[in-house]
Design a protein around this motif. Structure first.
Motif, PDB file in Angstrom:
ATOM      1  N   THR A  41       0.830  -1.204   0.000  1.00 30.29           N
ATOM      2  CA  THR A  41       0.000   0.000   0.000  1.00 30.29           C
ATOM      3  C   THR A  41       0.865   1.255   0.000  1.00 30.29           C
ATOM      4  O   THR A  41       0.592   2.219  -0.726  1.00 30.29           O
ATOM      5  CB  THR A  41      -0.933   0.005   1.227  1.00 30.29           C
ATOM      6  OG1 THR A  41      -1.744  -1.172   1.206  1.00 30.29           O
ATOM      7  CG2 THR A  41      -1.838   1.224   1.216  1.00 30.29           C
ATOM      8  N   LYS A  42       1.922   1.238   0.802  1.00 22.99           N
ATOM      9  CA  LYS A  42       2.825   2.396   0.863  1.00 22.99           C
ATOM     10  C   LYS A  42       3.517   2.630  -0.476  1.00 22.99           C
ATOM     11  O   LYS A  42       3.696   3.773  -0.904  1.00 22.99           O
ATOM     12  CB  LYS A  42       3.867   2.187   1.962  1.00 22.99           C
ATOM     13  CG  LYS A  42       3.320   2.317   3.371  1.00 22.99           C
ATOM     14  CD  LYS A  42       4.418   2.086   4.400  1.00 22.99           C
ATOM     15  CE  LYS A  42       3.874   2.221   5.817  1.00 22.99           C
ATOM     16  NZ  LYS A  42       4.927   1.948   6.832  1.00 22.99           N
ATOM     17  N   ARG A  45       1.128   4.271  -2.836  1.00 27.32           N
ATOM     18  CA  ARG A  45       0.828   5.651  -2.435  1.00 27.32           C
ATOM     19  C   ARG A  45       2.017   6.570  -2.669  1.00 27.32           C
ATOM     20  O   ARG A  45       1.893   7.785  -2.573  1.00 27.32           O
ATOM     21  CB  ARG A  45       0.468   5.710  -0.942  1.00 27.32           C
ATOM     22  CG  ARG A  45      -0.877   5.156  -0.569  1.00 27.32           C
ATOM     23  CD  ARG A  45      -1.389   5.786   0.735  1.00 27.32           C
ATOM     24  NE  ARG A  45      -0.330   6.048   1.700  1.00 27.32           N
ATOM     25  CZ  ARG A  45      -0.022   5.264   2.737  1.00 27.32           C
ATOM     26  NH1 ARG A  45      -0.695   4.151   2.925  1.00 27.32           N
ATOM     27  NH2 ARG A  45       0.944   5.590   3.568  1.00 27.32           N
TER      28      ARG A  45
END
Length: 214
Positions: A41-42, A45
């Motif tokens: 997810t990081k 993003r």
């Protein structure tokens, strides 16, 4: 007026685009690449940079997405690199199958990952450990992974060579080749534990890389 978020760099956008093309969720991609969902997810993003990942993790991501390694770490790609598909390297269970070219398994290898001086048509992957006799000086002796072998009779004084004597294949160092009788470890039943000092082994390959995962 609130500022708009910074646009994601091309290397991140390629990951997102390919994941969607493959119909994978972030969780599925994370599991297949050996990441945590939080890290995946990081990355998407832009909070974690794939360039800071360990080489093994980057290689996993490259394999799962079937994207060349360079596409994950560079924003601007040379035109020829952007159009060059990854090399499909055969994966063989043993040297015998490699000599007979018997396999249906191929692993993508991006052009930047091809070792300097290697001949792409002669590259092959092998699992390790496997049906090998192994010299005690081989640096990856206690690890599990994959060998990227250049199947040509190449000698390197600091390298690991693939040799064959009789029906047996061995991974040896230069010291093993010059020893009158060296001890070789066996990971398979039925293989002799000692190097026959009066036998002249046939040099058939050079280990170019040892990879923990594909």
């Amino acid at each position: 007026m609130a500022k708009s978020a910074n646009p994601l760099p091309p290397r991140i956008l390629r990951i997102i685009q390919r994941r969607r093309e493959l119909g994978l969720t972030q969780e599925q991609l994370a599991r297949m690449a050996g990441f945590s969902l939080s890290l995946m997810t990081k990355i998407e993003r832009g909070a974690a940079d794939p360039r800071h990942l360990a080489a093994e993790r980057l290689l996993n991501l490259s394999r799962v997405l079937n994207l060349p390694f360079l596409h994950l770490v560079e924003d601007e790609l040379p035109e020829e690199e952007a159009e060059t598909p990854p090399l499909k390297v055969p994966l063989y269970p043993s040297l015998k199958e490699a000599q007979e070219k018997k396999t249906n398994v191929f692993v993508p290898l991006a052009s930047p990952m091809i070792p300097l001086g290697a001949t792409p048509d002669h590259l092959a992957f092998f699992p390790f450990p496997g049906p090998w006799l192994v010299g005690v000086g081989v640096p990856f002796l206690k690890q599990t992974g994959y060998l990227l072998v250049d199947l040509r009779p190449l000698y390197h004084p600091q390298g690991v060579m693939v040799v064959r004597f009789g029906e047996h294949a061995a991974l040896v160092t230069a010291e093993d080749l010059t020893a009158p009788k060296g001890y070789l470890l066996s990971f398979s039943k039925g293989l002799p534990p000692l190097w026959p000092g009066d036998y002249n082994p046939e040099l058939v390959g050079l280990v170019r890389k040892f990879l923990v995962d594909l």
